[in-house]
Every structure is written in structure tokens, then in C-alpha cells.
Design a protein around this motif. Structure first.
Motif, PDB file in Angstrom:
ATOM      1  N   ALA A   1     -15.348 -64.966 -67.744  1.00 53.24           N
ATOM      2  CA  ALA A   1     -15.803 -66.345 -67.909  1.00 53.24           C
ATOM      3  C   ALA A   1     -15.457 -66.862 -69.300  1.00 53.24           C
ATOM      4  CB  ALA A   1     -17.317 -66.432 -67.691  1.00 53.24           C
ATOM      5  N   ARG A   2     -15.197 -68.146 -69.381  1.00 50.88           N
ATOM      6  CA  ARG A   2     -15.036 -68.797 -70.681  1.00 50.88           C
ATOM      7  C   ARG A   2     -16.431 -69.066 -71.235  1.00 50.88           C
ATOM      8  NH1 ARG A   2     -11.640 -70.586 -74.010  1.00 50.88           N
ATOM      9  NH2 ARG A   2     -12.155 -72.286 -75.445  1.00 50.88           N
ATOM     10  N   THR A   3     -16.620 -68.882 -72.536  1.00 48.24           N
ATOM     11  CA  THR A   3     -17.949 -68.996 -73.121  1.00 48.24           C
ATOM     12  C   THR A   3     -17.946 -70.004 -74.266  1.00 48.24           C
ATOM     13  OG1 THR A   3     -17.521 -67.135 -74.641  1.00 48.24           O
ATOM     14  CG2 THR A   3     -18.540 -66.622 -72.504  1.00 48.24           C
ATOM     15  N   VAL A   4     -19.005 -70.799 -74.333  1.00 49.70           N
ATOM     16  CA  VAL A   4     -19.132 -71.804 -75.381  1.00 49.70           C
ATOM     17  C   VAL A   4     -20.560 -71.820 -75.888  1.00 49.70           C
ATOM     18  CG1 VAL A   4     -19.485 -73.619 -73.642  1.00 49.70           C
ATOM     19  CG2 VAL A   4     -18.842 -74.251 -75.972  1.00 49.70           C
TER      20      VAL A   4
ATOM     21  N   PRO B   1     -20.254 -64.874 -82.942  1.00 49.46           N
ATOM     22  CA  PRO B   1     -18.908 -64.289 -82.853  1.00 49.46           C
ATOM     23  C   PRO B   1     -18.456 -63.931 -81.443  1.00 49.46           C
ATOM     24  CG  PRO B   1     -20.148 -63.291 -84.638  1.00 49.46           C
ATOM     25  CD  PRO B   1     -21.120 -64.106 -83.850  1.00 49.46           C
ATOM     26  N   LEU B   2     -19.382 -63.867 -80.499  1.00 51.86           N
ATOM     27  CA  LEU B   2     -19.015 -63.447 -79.152  1.00 51.86           C
ATOM     28  C   LEU B   2     -18.462 -64.580 -78.294  1.00 51.86           C
ATOM     29  CD1 LEU B   2     -22.011 -61.089 -78.286  1.00 51.86           C
ATOM     30  CD2 LEU B   2     -19.731 -60.471 -79.083  1.00 51.86           C
ATOM     31  N   PHE B   3     -18.542 -65.819 -78.762  1.00 49.96           N
ATOM     32  CA  PHE B   3     -18.161 -66.959 -77.930  1.00 49.96           C
ATOM     33  C   PHE B   3     -16.706 -67.360 -78.149  1.00 49.96           C
ATOM     34  CE2 PHE B   3     -22.723 -67.162 -77.902  1.00 49.96           C
ATOM     35  CZ  PHE B   3     -23.036 -67.655 -76.644  1.00 49.96           C
ATOM     36  N   ASP B   4     -16.089 -67.840 -77.078  1.00 53.57           N
ATOM     37  CA  ASP B   4     -14.726 -68.348 -77.168  1.00 53.57           C
ATOM     38  C   ASP B   4     -14.673 -69.620 -77.997  1.00 53.57           C
ATOM     39  OD1 ASP B   4     -13.521 -66.400 -75.426  1.00 53.57           O
ATOM     40  OD2 ASP B   4     -14.473 -67.428 -73.743  1.00 53.57           O
ATOM     41  N   GLU B   5     -15.700 -70.433 -77.879  1.00 56.25           N
ATOM     42  CA  GLU B   5     -15.731 -71.698 -78.608  1.00 56.25           C
ATOM     43  C   GLU B   5     -17.136 -71.947 -79.133  1.00 56.25           C
ATOM     44  OE1 GLU B   5     -14.917 -76.494 -78.059  1.00 56.25           O
ATOM     45  OE2 GLU B   5     -14.348 -75.101 -76.475  1.00 56.25           O
TER      46      GLU B   5
ATOM     47  N   PHE C   1     -19.714 -70.026 -69.135  1.00 62.08           N
ATOM     48  CA  PHE C   1     -21.082 -69.774 -69.597  1.00 62.08           C
ATOM     49  C   PHE C   1     -21.287 -70.535 -70.899  1.00 62.08           C
ATOM     50  CE2 PHE C   1     -23.928 -67.499 -72.500  1.00 62.08           C
ATOM     51  CZ  PHE C   1     -25.099 -67.510 -71.756  1.00 62.08           C
ATOM     52  N   ALA C   2     -22.373 -71.292 -70.971  1.00 61.95           N
ATOM     53  CA  ALA C   2     -22.705 -72.044 -72.176  1.00 61.95           C
ATOM     54  C   ALA C   2     -24.112 -71.683 -72.625  1.00 61.95           C
ATOM     55  CB  ALA C   2     -22.603 -73.548 -71.923  1.00 61.95           C
ATOM     56  N   ALA C   3     -24.284 -71.532 -73.928  1.00 65.01           N
ATOM     57  CA  ALA C   3     -25.610 -71.294 -74.509  1.00 65.01           C
ATOM     58  C   ALA C   3     -25.927 -72.448 -75.446  1.00 65.01           C
ATOM     59  CB  ALA C   3     -25.632 -69.963 -75.263  1.00 65.01           C
TER      60      ALA C   3
ATOM     61  N   VAL D   1     -33.120 -62.634 -78.984  1.00 64.92           N
ATOM     62  CA  VAL D   1     -34.047 -62.080 -77.998  1.00 64.92           C
ATOM     63  C   VAL D   1     -33.274 -61.597 -76.775  1.00 64.92           C
ATOM     64  CG1 VAL D   1     -36.036 -62.550 -76.519  1.00 64.92           C
ATOM     65  CG2 VAL D   1     -35.898 -63.624 -78.785  1.00 64.92           C
ATOM     66  N   TYR D   2     -33.413 -60.330 -76.481  1.00 67.87           N
ATOM     67  CA  TYR D   2     -32.799 -59.749 -75.292  1.00 67.87           C
ATOM     68  C   TYR D   2     -33.813 -59.751 -74.144  1.00 67.87           C
ATOM     69  CZ  TYR D   2     -28.706 -58.225 -77.835  1.00 67.87           C
ATOM     70  OH  TYR D   2     -27.541 -58.218 -78.549  1.00 67.87           O
ATOM     71  N   PRO D   3     -33.352 -59.863 -72.895  1.00 69.01           N
ATOM     72  CA  PRO D   3     -31.964 -59.742 -72.451  1.00 69.01           C
ATOM     73  C   PRO D   3     -31.118 -61.005 -72.543  1.00 69.01           C
ATOM     74  CG  PRO D   3     -33.390 -59.927 -70.559  1.00 69.01           C
ATOM     75  CD  PRO D   3     -34.304 -59.857 -71.753  1.00 69.01           C
ATOM     76  N   ALA D   4     -31.712 -62.183 -72.857  1.00 68.14           N
ATOM     77  CA  ALA D   4     -30.934 -63.426 -72.857  1.00 68.14           C
ATOM     78  C   ALA D   4     -29.757 -63.369 -73.826  1.00 68.14           C
ATOM     79  CB  ALA D   4     -31.847 -64.607 -73.194  1.00 68.14           C
ATOM     80  N   ALA D   5     -29.929 -62.698 -74.952  1.00 65.40           N
ATOM     81  CA  ALA D   5     -28.847 -62.622 -75.930  1.00 65.40           C
ATOM     82  C   ALA D   5     -27.636 -61.878 -75.390  1.00 65.40           C
ATOM     83  CB  ALA D   5     -29.349 -61.948 -77.214  1.00 65.40           C
ATOM     84  N   GLY D   6     -27.813 -61.078 -74.357  1.00 68.27           N
ATOM     85  CA  GLY D   6     -26.709 -60.341 -73.771  1.00 68.27           C
ATOM     86  C   GLY D   6     -25.995 -61.069 -72.651  1.00 68.27           C
ATOM     87  N   PHE D   7     -26.477 -62.256 -72.269  1.00 62.85           N
ATOM     88  CA  PHE D   7     -25.861 -62.965 -71.147  1.00 62.85           C
ATOM     89  C   PHE D   7     -24.398 -63.309 -71.423  1.00 62.85           C
ATOM     90  CE2 PHE D   7     -30.116 -64.915 -69.468  1.00 62.85           C
ATOM     91  CZ  PHE D   7     -30.521 -63.644 -69.092  1.00 62.85           C
ATOM     92  N   VAL D   8     -24.092 -63.689 -72.665  1.00 61.92           N
ATOM     93  CA  VAL D   8     -22.711 -64.049 -72.990  1.00 61.92           C
ATOM     94  C   VAL D   8     -21.779 -62.873 -72.759  1.00 61.92           C
ATOM     95  CG1 VAL D   8     -23.061 -63.520 -75.458  1.00 61.92           C
ATOM     96  CG2 VAL D   8     -21.165 -64.973 -74.761  1.00 61.92           C
ATOM     97  N   MET D   9     -22.250 -61.664 -73.042  1.00 64.84           N
ATOM     98  CA  MET D   9     -21.403 -60.484 -72.851  1.00 64.84           C
ATOM     99  C   MET D   9     -21.196 -60.187 -71.368  1.00 64.84           C
ATOM    100  SD  MET D   9     -22.874 -58.158 -75.962  1.00 64.84           S
ATOM    101  CE  MET D   9     -24.585 -58.634 -75.736  1.00 64.84           C
ATOM    102  N   THR D  10     -22.255 -60.360 -70.579  1.00 63.16           N
ATOM    103  CA  THR D  10     -22.136 -60.151 -69.139  1.00 63.16           C
ATOM    104  C   THR D  10     -21.110 -61.106 -68.548  1.00 63.16           C
ATOM    105  OG1 THR D  10     -24.444 -59.456 -68.983  1.00 63.16           O
ATOM    106  CG2 THR D  10     -23.390 -60.163 -66.947  1.00 63.16           C
ATOM    107  N   ALA D  11     -21.194 -62.389 -68.931  1.00 65.87           N
ATOM    108  CA  ALA D  11     -20.256 -63.378 -68.401  1.00 65.87           C
ATOM    109  C   ALA D  11     -18.835 -63.125 -68.900  1.00 65.87           C
ATOM    110  CB  ALA D  11     -20.711 -64.781 -68.791  1.00 65.87           C
ATOM    111  N   ALA D  12     -18.702 -62.825 -70.181  1.00 64.38           N
ATOM    112  CA  ALA D  12     -17.369 -62.635 -70.759  1.00 64.38           C
ATOM    113  C   ALA D  12     -16.669 -61.419 -70.159  1.00 64.38           C
ATOM    114  CB  ALA D  12     -17.473 -62.492 -72.271  1.00 64.38           C
ATOM    115  N   GLU D  13     -17.431 -60.371 -69.874  1.00 63.54           N
ATOM    116  CA  GLU D  13     -16.827 -59.176 -69.281  1.00 63.54           C
ATOM    117  C   GLU D  13     -16.218 -59.462 -67.915  1.00 63.54           C
ATOM    118  OE1 GLU D  13     -20.089 -56.416 -69.423  1.00 63.54           O
ATOM    119  OE2 GLU D  13     -19.095 -55.263 -70.995  1.00 63.54           O
ATOM    120  N   GLN D  14     -16.708 -60.498 -67.252  1.00 60.12           N
ATOM    121  CA  GLN D  14     -16.175 -60.871 -65.939  1.00 60.12           C
ATOM    122  C   GLN D  14     -15.088 -61.938 -66.052  1.00 60.12           C
ATOM    123  OE1 GLN D  14     -17.200 -59.028 -63.381  1.00 60.12           O
ATOM    124  NE2 GLN D  14     -18.487 -57.977 -64.881  1.00 60.12           N
TER     125      GLN D  14
END
Length: 324
Positions: free
Chosen positions: A284-287, A298-302, A260-262, A269-282
Motif C-alpha cells: 500500500a502507498r502510505t501518507v 520515517p515509515l511513510f511514503d509521503e 493507508f493514511a494516518a 501507541v501500539y498497535p495503531a502505530a504499527g498499522f503503517v507497517m502492516t499496510a506497507a508490507e502489502q
């Protein structure tokens, strides 16, 4: 297509849930110290975050608040970073979801709407971006979006848009771009798998029949709906208090993605701001690729900070090279 409520929740309830989620996130970040100001290049910042409730996910509830550890790594200038660390070692059946926000279009000259004073192009949000504003003063709202439509028509896709279109050509159906932007710069760059969760400036929504049709005239002139003939067209833009489009499809993509990349998002702005958490909980690597730190860095891997027109092509080059 009509804009339908999700799971029977009204706009007020969703708005309260979003505010609760945002507040829970802010409290968690403050408690953890967030990302320290002045952290050096290459330093790994360990942040414990009290996760917002998953009340905005399909089938979710407020019972799933959890404390997670996320690592935000600041890249050393000139360092050869692999945004897909670990990806090269596995078979390429990876699925990507990319979220884009105002920052990617700002480099094409598209205004980001809200300025430092909280105004949208000189207007209060309450005057141009709510259903109540449209009911109270439809001409002002229609003129506002008619002008925005003209401004977008003068803009051109930038290298970040072009890079994402190139990534789609490489990945095909394994890439979904979800954009908060209401312009068509992704499509003009060549992307086809794009979800406009906040609507589209180039289409109108009929308040009578719910049809979404291309804009062919200034909406302030009250053209008739091509489907029902009523002169009740409004901008096909998701206003504050309304439900974004395609949340179920987005949720399914997030639950199934491997990366998942942002890009160019504020994380406010939610719900988009919560997408990283949804992906990370499953798993996914996040950037995050942003001009500067966002509220959810702080929620991103990179984390990669810099202009989208530089950072996104570099990241896409790495992904395509890893794919082989």
C-alpha cells in the motif's frame, strides 16, 4: 458486543509485546539516524528501520522482524503534491484505510487528554485510564469521563472531519476510517464507516453482561444496565492494559488496502502505530498528515505537515480528482 481477548493472549502479554515492538522501532530509528532535523523542503530522507515484530497482528508472530527502507518526503510549501502518485494511472478499484488520532479532534477544541507533563486533564493516567483505577476509585473515573462527554458535546466537526465524510461519499465501501478517538465528531460530520478501536464516550459497557448501550445518564450516578438491570456500567473506553476493539476487522482492511493514511496521530501507541507497517508490507502507498513529525514519520511514503483542517481537505480534493 463484549470486549474479547485476541488469540487467548492476556493484557499483560499484549502490553509486553507492545513495549517490545515500540522499543524495537525506536532502536531501529535511532540506528538509522531517523529524520534529520532541519531537512529542507522537498528533500527525500532515506531511513532504514528495524521493524517491530508483527506480534500484534492476527496470526502474526515475533519471527517476522525485517529491515525495510521507507522514504519520508517533505513537501515544498506551495508545491502541487499528488498524495496518490501513480493512482491516476490505474483503474479505480482502490481501497483506503484512514487512521485518525487526537490531532484531528484537537482542532475542534477536544482536549488531547495527555499534556506535556504526562497528565490527563490534571490526572495521572494510572488514576483514570486503567481497570485498576476503576476498581480502586470508580467515582473519580466516572466523573472524569462524564466531564469529557460534556466537553465533546460542545465541540463541532472541523473541515478535516467534513473532508473525510466527503471522501466516504466518493469512495463508498472502499474507505474505512479507523479512529483512536472516543468522540463522535466523525459521525456528526456524516461518516458512517467508522471503527472506534478505543471505544466510544457515548456508550457504556456493562461489567456484568458485556452489553454496550448508549449513555442516557451520568454514569457516576450508577444507572442500571438496560439489558441486565445491574448497576455495573462503566465507560465504554479501552483503558491501558485492555484490548482495542475490532482488531481482526482492522487487520483485514489493512491487508487489503491500496492506500493507508494516518491523520493527527503521535505514532507512540501500539498497535495503531504499527498499522503503517502492516499496510506497507502489502504494497500500500502510505501518507502521513500531521501537525508535526510523529515517532513513525520515517515509515511513510509521503508526509504532509500542517493543520489537519487544511491538509486533509487538500488531500481529499486530490484523491477525488484522481478518481474522476
Amino acid at each position: 458486543m463484549t470486549r474479547a481477548p485476541v488469540a487467548g493472549r492476556g493484557a499483560a502479554e499484549v502490553s509486553r509485546a507492545a513495549r517490545d515492538a515500540a522499543e524495537a522501532f525506536r532502536v531501529g530509528v535511532e540506528r538509522a539516524g531517523a529524520v534529520r532535523a532541519g531537512a529542507g523542503p522537498g528533500e527525500v530522507v532515506r531511513v532504514a528501520v528495524d521493524m517491530p515484530p508483527r506480534c500484534l497482528r492476527r496470526g502474526g508472530g515475533a519471527s517476522a522482524r525485517r529491515s525495510h527502507l521507507r522514504y519520508a518526503r517533505r513537501r515544498t510549501p506551495g508545491e502541487s503534491t499528488d498524495a496518490t502518485r501513480g493512482i491516476g494511472a490505474v483503474q479505480w478499484t482502490m481501497r483506503f484505510v484512514v487512521l485518525t488520532g487526537a490531532g484531528i479532534s484537537a482542532e475542534s477544541g477536544v482536549p488531547t487528554f495527555r499534556d506535556a507533563g504526562g497528565l490527563w486533564e490534571g490526572h495521572r493516567v494510572e488514576d483514570v485510564a486503567t481497570p485498576e483505577a476503576f476498581e480502586r476509585d470508580p467515582d473519580t473515573v466516572q466523573r472524569f469521563y462524564d466531564l469529557r462527554r460534556h466537553a465533546v458535546a460542545q465541540a463541532e466537526p472541523n473541515p478535516a472531519h467534513d473532508a473525510l465524510a466527503r471522501l466516504e461519499r466518493a469512495l463508498g465501501d472502499d474507505l474505512l476510517v479507523v479512529t483512536q478517538n472516543i468522540d463522535d465528531l466523525h459521525e456528526r460530520a456524516g461518516s458512517k464507516r467508522v471503527v472506534h478501536m478505543h471505544g466510544d464516550l457515548l456508550t457504556a459497557l456493562c461489567a456484568n453482561c458485556g452489553a454496550r448501550t448508549p449513555v442516557t445518564a451520568e454514569l457516576v450516578e450508577r444507572p442500571p444496565c438496560p439489558v441486565c438491570g445491574r448497576r455495573m456500567l462503566r465507560p465504554d473506553v479501552v483503558w491501558f492494559g485492555e484490548m482495542p476493539y475490532e482488531l481482526d476487522a482492522i487487520d483485514e482492511a489493512l491487508l487489503a488496502c491500496d492506500v493507508f493514511a494516518a491523520i493527527g496521530t503521535s505514532g507512540a501507541v501500539y498497535p495503531a502505530a504499527g498499522f503503517v507497517m502492516t499496510a506497507a508490507e502489502q504494497g500500500a502507498r502510505t501518507v502521513e498528515l500531521n501537525l508535526a513529525a510523529s515517532e513513525i514519520t520515517p515509515l511513510f511514503d509521503e508526509v504532509r505537515h500542517g493543520p489537519a483542517s487544511f491538509e486533509v481537505p487538500a488531500w481529499v480534493d486530490e484523491v477525488v480528482a484522481a478518481r474522476g
